[in-house]
Design an enzyme around this catalytic site. Structure first.
Site, PDB file in Angstrom:
ATOM      1  N   ASP A   1      -2.883  -1.129   9.311  1.00 47.75           N
ATOM      2  CA  ASP A   1      -3.028  -1.260   7.721  1.00 47.75           C
ATOM      3  C   ASP A   1      -3.708  -2.692   7.359  1.00 47.75           C
ATOM      4  OD1 ASP A   1      -1.829   1.101   7.880  1.00 47.75           O
ATOM      5  OD2 ASP A   1       0.064   0.126   7.359  1.00 47.75           O
TER       6      ASP A   1
ATOM      7  N   LYS B   1       0.659  -0.993   0.029  1.00 52.36           N
ATOM      8  CA  LYS B   1      -0.295  -0.402   0.103  1.00 52.36           C
ATOM      9  C   LYS B   1       0.598   1.832  -0.059  1.00 52.36           C
ATOM     10  CE  LYS B   1       1.180   1.577   3.537  1.00 52.36           C
ATOM     11  NZ  LYS B   1       1.320   2.718   4.505  1.00 52.36           N
TER      12      LYS B   1
END
Length: 315
Positions: free
Chosen positions: A153, A26
């Site tokens: 995350d 990400k």
């Protein structure tokens, strides 16, 4: 044959042989960092974006829980109880009351401590793979609840795409923009940065006589995503952690300058760094920017990627 419920499936499916799950890295298109909370986390307002740099985890039946790996970080990354893969497998086993028995193998392409959520990606892959291997039948949202205890995350990387993250990043709201592929160049560094150290440095900078200016809210970024214009998106990117990462690694300034000189739309530090991310107008432009960065020698390697990508999925 292994019979298991897949996340988000309505019926059980039979899986032949090992379970392989691929999960993306990400980047943060927007990362607004609030003050330190009493629980030790900072309040975050961030826009996550999953990109086409992947780790792959293979899970097989076993009599114990064991982990092996190859690729980025092999020989450096601990494979013991401190590893997020082992912790994720044990957390799922404890939640579902099944034995934590599996032979896990990681093929790692996401660099360590790079601001790309590689550890969280591997935890997300483990939750999906072991859920299927053990037939525990949890939904993706239920897996995300377990993942939130492992890393901020992890819930996003189970879902992927582009999403707003709040709380300490674990509360995910998908951003439903018109389908657009964005092209990126990642300038990978020769070593990592400790996320806690970067946050601590930001706190120190904010307590200094000349604190860094905070980024604006995420509304502008989310509006830019809907316009599908790289110039508009580039102007809206921002990261509160960037000054702290640069203070710890001053050479990142040269990387950002080299990306600008190479013609990138814009560049910023990814998350807690030290990876720098550059926006390109299209795939060919991304290749040219990457080539210029590699020629400049300001990073270990510059690679291209695109997004958004789906979250952890079987391969």
């Amino acid at each position: 044959m292994t019979e298991a419920w897949g996340p988000d499936d309505d019926e059980p499916r039979k899986l032949a042989g090992p379970v392989r799950v691929r999960v993306p890295a990400k980047i943060n298109l927007h990362l607004g960092v609030g003050p330190l909370r009493p629980d030790g986390f900072h309040e975050l307002n961030t826009v996550y974006h999953a990109i086409s740099l992947f780790d792959e985890l293979t899970a097989r039946q076993g009599d114990t829980l064991a982990l092996t790996m190859e690729g980025e970080g092999a020989g450096t990354l601990a494979l013991d109880e401190s590893n997020l893969i082992i912790r994720a497998a044990r957390a799922l086993a404890a939640q579902t009351r099944v034995p934590a028995h599996a032979r896990l193998h990681l093929r790692k392409s996401i660099p360590l401590a790079a601001g790309l959520a590689g550890g969280s990606a591997d935890a997300a892959a483990t939750l999906i793979a072991c859920d299927l291997l053990w037939g525990t039948g949890l939904s993706r949202d239920e897996l995300a609840e377990i993942g939130a205890e492992l890393g901020s995350d992890v819930p996003f990387l189970l879902h992927g795409g582009t999403a707003l993250g709040t709380g300490h990043g674990e509360a995910i709201s998908p951003i439903l923009a018109r389908p657009t592929t964005w092209h990126w160049v990642l300038a990978l560094a020769g070593g990592g940065l400790s996320t806690p150290e970067v946050y601590a440095k930001l706190d120190a900078l904010r307590d200094s006589p000349f604190p860094p200016k905070a980024v604006a809210g995420a509304d502008e970024l989310m509006s830019a995503l809907r316009q599908r214009d790289p110039a508009v998106l580039g102007a809206a990117l921002g990261n509160d952690l960037q000054p702290a990462a640069i203070a710890l690694r001053p050479e990142l300034t040269a990387v950002l300058e080299a990306g600008a000189a190479a013609g990138a739309v814009t560049g910023l530090v990814s998350g807690s760094g030290p990876t720098c991310v550059f926006l390109a107008t299209d795939a060919n432009h991304a290749e040219r920017v990457a080539a210029a960065l590699n020629e400049a020698g300001v990073c270990r390697e510059a690679v291209t990627a695109r997004g958004p990508m789906p979250g952890a999925r079987m391969t």
